[in-house]
Design an enzyme around this catalytic site. Sequence first.
Site, short mmCIF file in Angstrom:
data_model
loop_
_atom_site.label_atom_id
_atom_site.label_comp_id
_atom_site.label_asym_id
_atom_site.label_seq_id
_atom_site.Cartn_x
_atom_site.Cartn_y
_atom_site.Cartn_z
N GLU A 176 0.83 -1.22 0.00
CA GLU A 176 0.00 0.00 0.00
C GLU A 176 0.86 1.26 0.00
O GLU A 176 0.67 2.16 0.83
CB GLU A 176 -0.96 -0.01 1.20
CG GLU A 176 -1.99 -1.11 1.11
CD GLU A 176 -3.10 -1.00 2.15
OE1 GLU A 176 -2.88 -0.38 3.20
OE2 GLU A 176 -4.20 -1.52 1.90
N GLU A 374 -5.89 -8.09 -0.99
CA GLU A 374 -6.60 -7.86 0.27
C GLU A 374 -8.02 -7.44 -0.02
O GLU A 374 -8.26 -6.65 -0.94
CB GLU A 374 -5.95 -6.75 1.12
CG GLU A 374 -4.61 -7.09 1.69
CD GLU A 374 -4.05 -5.99 2.59
OE1 GLU A 374 -4.84 -5.24 3.20
OE2 GLU A 374 -2.82 -5.89 2.67
#
Length: 476
Positions: A176, A374
């Site tokens: 991320e 995710e």
Amino acid sequence: MPGFKADFLWGGAVAAHQLEGGWQEGGKGVSVADVMTAGAHGIPREITDGVLPGKNYPNHDAIDFYHRYKEDIKLFAEMGFKCFRTSIAWTRIFPKGDELEPNEAGLQFYDDLFDECLKYNIEPVITLSHFEMPYYLVTEYGGWRNRKLIDFFVRFAKTVFTRYKGKVKYWMTFNEINNQANYHEDFAPFTNSGLKYKEGEDREPVMYQAAHYELVASALAVEAGHAINPDFQIGCMIAMCPVYPLTCNPDDMMMSVSAMHRRYWFTDVHVRGYYPRHLLNYFARKGFNLDITDEDLQILKRGCVDYIGFSYYMSFATKATADNPQLDYDETKSLVKNPYVKASDWGWQIDPVGLRYSLNYFYDLYQLPLFIVENGFGAIDQKESDGSVNDQYRIEYMQNHLREMKKAVVEDGVDLMGYTPWGCIDLVSAGTGEMKKRYGFIYVDKDNEGNGTLERSRKKSFWWYQQTIKSNGENL
Ligand code: P53
């Protein structure tokens, strides 16, 4: 109707610091996650100056995967996992980060862990840096504001690429990486880049500088990885929260474009190997004078990623306002509530269609294989007196997302490699440090205060996910 590929990578995702524990075992160093206390929804985690007595640091022991991984992987195998996404704790391999030689005990731990996965034909999918860089690199070097970090990271990457070249095929560089677009808060800059801002410092250029060094380090790692094993698939990892316009007012639409530029230029650099024009113009307008050399720009071109890994939990919405004619995006101020969707107990807007939108967004722009690494529903689970957990809400969340994911593949023709829902076993929340924000198919008996037996048990969603994998998504 065609469905998912026969070799679709169904699995689950975790990160070392959120489940391993054993924070001082096997020669491990202190990581940035080890100096973060527990918070809650609306109460930020405190970043302390080192590990202080009397504070609650939930990542220190986490769910003790370090000692229990065999039992846990057996449960993943029972669900039918084809792959398992975790990260290598940098601090197990280079405890301080700037050593020349790696720590053998740390390397051995991941050898054993990957062997255990391969025993069940579960492919490891490995993130190199998932919110867990050595804390020493923060105190001694200022984190990623320092160019020296590039060499330290590349040494770490080459070490593990070489060691595991016969065991791991799928990699990602920085988890991320675009979270730090939210540089107004302390969490993302610290977890992404080990940045602690000084009082009164202009935060934004520091973030761009750190991200630039990371992108150069990522590109060097991709290049090195392909040389070590040409079969490696090395991806980026982007937190995808698409920012919708609140209305079809053209100004709102342009505000959404601007917000997307600020959050997702990272993908452009990872995938295309160069900076988008809009960002270079923005640097010029703001007067940012960044250390970006010609050599860096060459490196970026040589280290483009093989696929786009991304997380998807929620969508955002924004609108134009009269006091912001240049449509500058500030994640702490520019977001508004979307009236069309509900939110979780932690305020995360639940939007399954947004997943289909995100898959199309990435595929239209880049035509690279995509990997949803995710997705999931953080919720409070109730353990019944018979030991069962009836998490129907989690099944519904996932089922709704998977149906949209399937439309993106079957109807829109997106090339999707796999799906690894987050926190397939309950673990410590990254954002809040809580245990009670649970994502798992497997319940772990531990509470926010650290009490519990750590015993594992199957939730209702365990059986649902097992069926989903078994039918390769035909049951959706
Ligand atoms: P938690 C913010 C927005 C989207 C994803 O998050 C995020 C975050 C950071 O909180 O993080 C990712 O545990 C991250 C995982 C994290 C997971 O999402 O705050 O890659 O480490 O646990 C869920 O509920």
